[in-house]
Scaffold this active site. Structure first.
Site, PDB file in Angstrom:
ATOM      1  N   TYR A 133     -28.573  -2.056 -22.405  1.00  0.00           N
ATOM      2  CA  TYR A 133     -28.836  -0.793 -21.704  1.00  0.00           C
ATOM      3  C   TYR A 133     -30.123  -0.886 -20.887  1.00  0.00           C
ATOM      4  O   TYR A 133     -30.713   0.132 -20.544  1.00  0.00           O
ATOM      5  CB  TYR A 133     -28.936   0.360 -22.709  1.00  0.00           C
ATOM      6  CG  TYR A 133     -27.626   0.658 -23.418  1.00  0.00           C
ATOM      7  CD1 TYR A 133     -27.059  -0.276 -24.270  1.00  0.00           C
ATOM      8  CD2 TYR A 133     -26.962   1.859 -23.227  1.00  0.00           C
ATOM      9  CE1 TYR A 133     -25.859  -0.020 -24.928  1.00  0.00           C
ATOM     10  CE2 TYR A 133     -25.766   2.126 -23.872  1.00  0.00           C
ATOM     11  CZ  TYR A 133     -25.218   1.177 -24.716  1.00  0.00           C
ATOM     12  OH  TYR A 133     -24.030   1.434 -25.364  1.00  0.00           O
ATOM     13  N   LYS A 180     -24.776 -10.905 -33.051  1.00  0.00           N
ATOM     14  CA  LYS A 180     -23.774 -11.879 -32.609  1.00  0.00           C
ATOM     15  C   LYS A 180     -24.548 -13.161 -32.266  1.00  0.00           C
ATOM     16  O   LYS A 180     -24.395 -13.746 -31.185  1.00  0.00           O
ATOM     17  CB  LYS A 180     -23.011 -11.320 -31.391  1.00  0.00           C
ATOM     18  CG  LYS A 180     -21.832 -12.141 -30.943  1.00  0.00           C
ATOM     19  CD  LYS A 180     -20.594 -11.934 -31.786  1.00  0.00           C
ATOM     20  CE  LYS A 180     -19.513 -12.917 -31.376  1.00  0.00           C
ATOM     21  NZ  LYS A 180     -18.330 -12.875 -32.258  1.00  0.00           N
ATOM     22  N   ASP A 213     -18.525  -8.456 -35.147  1.00  0.00           N
ATOM     23  CA  ASP A 213     -17.066  -8.270 -35.204  1.00  0.00           C
ATOM     24  C   ASP A 213     -16.595  -8.150 -36.652  1.00  0.00           C
ATOM     25  O   ASP A 213     -15.744  -7.317 -36.982  1.00  0.00           O
ATOM     26  CB  ASP A 213     -16.299  -9.368 -34.438  1.00  0.00           C
ATOM     27  CG  ASP A 213     -16.971 -10.722 -34.480  1.00  0.00           C
ATOM     28  OD1 ASP A 213     -18.095 -10.826 -35.016  1.00  0.00           O
ATOM     29  OD2 ASP A 213     -16.377 -11.698 -33.988  1.00  0.00           O
ATOM     30  N   ASP A 237     -24.369   1.502 -30.849  1.00  0.00           N
ATOM     31  CA  ASP A 237     -23.607   2.561 -30.187  1.00  0.00           C
ATOM     32  C   ASP A 237     -22.150   2.509 -30.641  1.00  0.00           C
ATOM     33  O   ASP A 237     -21.563   3.515 -31.061  1.00  0.00           O
ATOM     34  CB  ASP A 237     -23.718   2.360 -28.665  1.00  0.00           C
ATOM     35  CG  ASP A 237     -23.250   3.576 -27.890  1.00  0.00           C
ATOM     36  OD1 ASP A 237     -22.948   4.609 -28.518  1.00  0.00           O
ATOM     37  OD2 ASP A 237     -23.173   3.497 -26.656  1.00  0.00           O
ATOM     38  N   ASP A 241     -19.960   5.124 -33.454  1.00  0.00           N
ATOM     39  CA  ASP A 241     -18.707   5.852 -33.166  1.00  0.00           C
ATOM     40  C   ASP A 241     -17.645   5.456 -34.188  1.00  0.00           C
ATOM     41  O   ASP A 241     -16.868   6.296 -34.660  1.00  0.00           O
ATOM     42  CB  ASP A 241     -18.190   5.531 -31.755  1.00  0.00           C
ATOM     43  CG  ASP A 241     -18.699   6.515 -30.708  1.00  0.00           C
ATOM     44  OD1 ASP A 241     -19.913   6.797 -30.721  1.00  0.00           O
ATOM     45  OD2 ASP A 241     -17.897   6.994 -29.877  1.00  0.00           O
TER      46      ASP A 241
END
Ligand code: NAI
Length: 345
Positions: A133, A180, A213, A237, A241
């Site tokens: 971001y 990751k 993941d 983020d 969710d």
């Protein structure tokens, strides 16, 4: 940000935002007033998307920043960002410019029927100022695009310490770093290095690490194993969710953007253009966000009372909005919450 008992009645910035923002803000204000929350609002309205030129966005940004800097605390509705083109996210810019480096997003089961994967009680701590971001991106000719992911040692250390201190201060035992680093060795690799280096400073906590993941899968199959998760911006983020989905959806997921000096509370969800203006939006995510703010303002007992009332309404299954399987309205749910406040005393 140090928790404090504020002298007198605080004024808090209120940015209703757009889309469903104004409707859910109205509902939240009503419930807070009914519960006797001691605060006044300084409302900062935003122009609709179609009237937002460069100048309007700059002025809006300045007005919100000035208001939050003056009041120190704010409650914010969602703000629409055009998808794929158009202006940069105003919300992301506010978080960066106000130094709101930690995005705290708790996910707690409110009633078993809304938690299809089992009991959930976890908190996602998302780094809020950098990562993907950063806003550094460009198209290279017609056929290539590049978005820069920034990870710094200082911001990583700041957010990991925040997550560990949060865990210690809230009777939590485990912090899991999400990354990751198997692929993104320079950026996520640095984040993970910092996490490992801090391990010996927090012997009271169990510190674990998990590739993002796998974390997405494990959150669905065994959410009970998680306590506090700390993640770079994009993973935080997405996983917050996902965590909202584990407790009944975005209509129930609160959040707070916390910095050294200021805090701006807002739900995890966006402006929900598909239901905006229809009196269908669930105000509970923003209401729960406002309770996080009340706790920071030293009004824990008011927050507790509203929380109890909300849980009772959710358990009853009556007056719920369509996202929770009901056929109620935003206003109707606010009325039910207000009535329930009388019951909980
Ligand atoms: P969204 O969160 O607005 O909506 C996703 C789905 O969840 C939609 O079906 C929506 O109807 C539903 N939903 C969300 N909140 C709800 C609520 N309180 N009650 C009932 N249903 C609810 O995400 P989407 O569609 O990806 O984004 C829409 C816009 O919101 C975009 O412009 C995006 O940039 C912006 N956004 C703003 C945020 C902020 O200001 N903090 C955060 C996330 C997105």
């Amino acid at each position: 940000m140090e928790k404090e008992k504020l002298e007198g009645r605080p004024t808090v910035s209120l940015i209703p935002g757009d889309g469903i923002g104004p409707e859910i803000c109205r509902a939240v204000r009503k419930v807070l007033r009914r519960a006797g929350a001691e605060l006044d609002w300084e409302v900062v309205e935003i122009p609709p998307l179609e009237e937002r030129g460069r100048r309007e966005i700059e002025q809006l940004h300045e007005r919100v920043v000035a208001s939050v800097q003056k009041n120190r605390f704010g409650l914010k509705g969602p703000i629409t960002t055009p998808v794929g083109s158009g202006h940069r996210s105003i919300t992301v810019a506010l978080r960066q410019d106000l130094g709101l480096y930690a995005n705290l997003r708790p996910a707690r089961t409110v009633a078993p029927r809304f938690s299809p994967c089992g009991e959930v009680d976890l908190v996602v701590v998302r780094e809020n100022t950098e990562g993907l971001y950063s806003g550094i991106e460009h198209r290279v000719g017609e056929d290539f695009g590049e978005s820069v992911k920034l990870i710094s040692r200082s911001a990583s250390e700041r957010i990991i310490r925040f997550a560990c201190e949060y865990a210690l201060g809230n009777d939590r035992e485990k912090v899991t770093a999400i990354h990751k680093a198997n692929i993104l060795k320079c950026s996520d690799g640095l984040f993970l290095d910092v996490f490992r280096q801090l391990e010996e400073e927090y012997p009271q906590l169990t510190l674990e690490e998990m590739i993002v993941d796998n974390a997405a899968m494990q959150l669905v199959t065994d959410p009970g194993q998680f306590d506090v998760l700390v993640a770079p911006n994009l993973y935080g983020d997405i996983l917050s969710d996902l965590s909202a989905g584990l407790i009944g959806g975005l209509g129930l997921a609160p959040g707070g953007n916390i910095g050294e000096e200021f805090a701006l509370f807002e739900a995890v969800h966006g402006s929900a253009p598909d239901i905006a203006g229809e009196n269908k939006a669930n105000p509970l995510a923003l209401l729960f966000s406002s309770l996080m703010m009340l706790e920071e303002l030293g009004q824990e007992s008011v927050a507790e009372r509203i929380d109890k009332a909300a849980r009772a309404v959710l358990r009853s299954g009556k007056d719920l909005t369509p996202d929770l399987g009901g056929d109620g309205t935003t206003d109707g749910l606010a009325r039910a919450l207000s009535a329930q406040l009388e019951e909980v005393g």
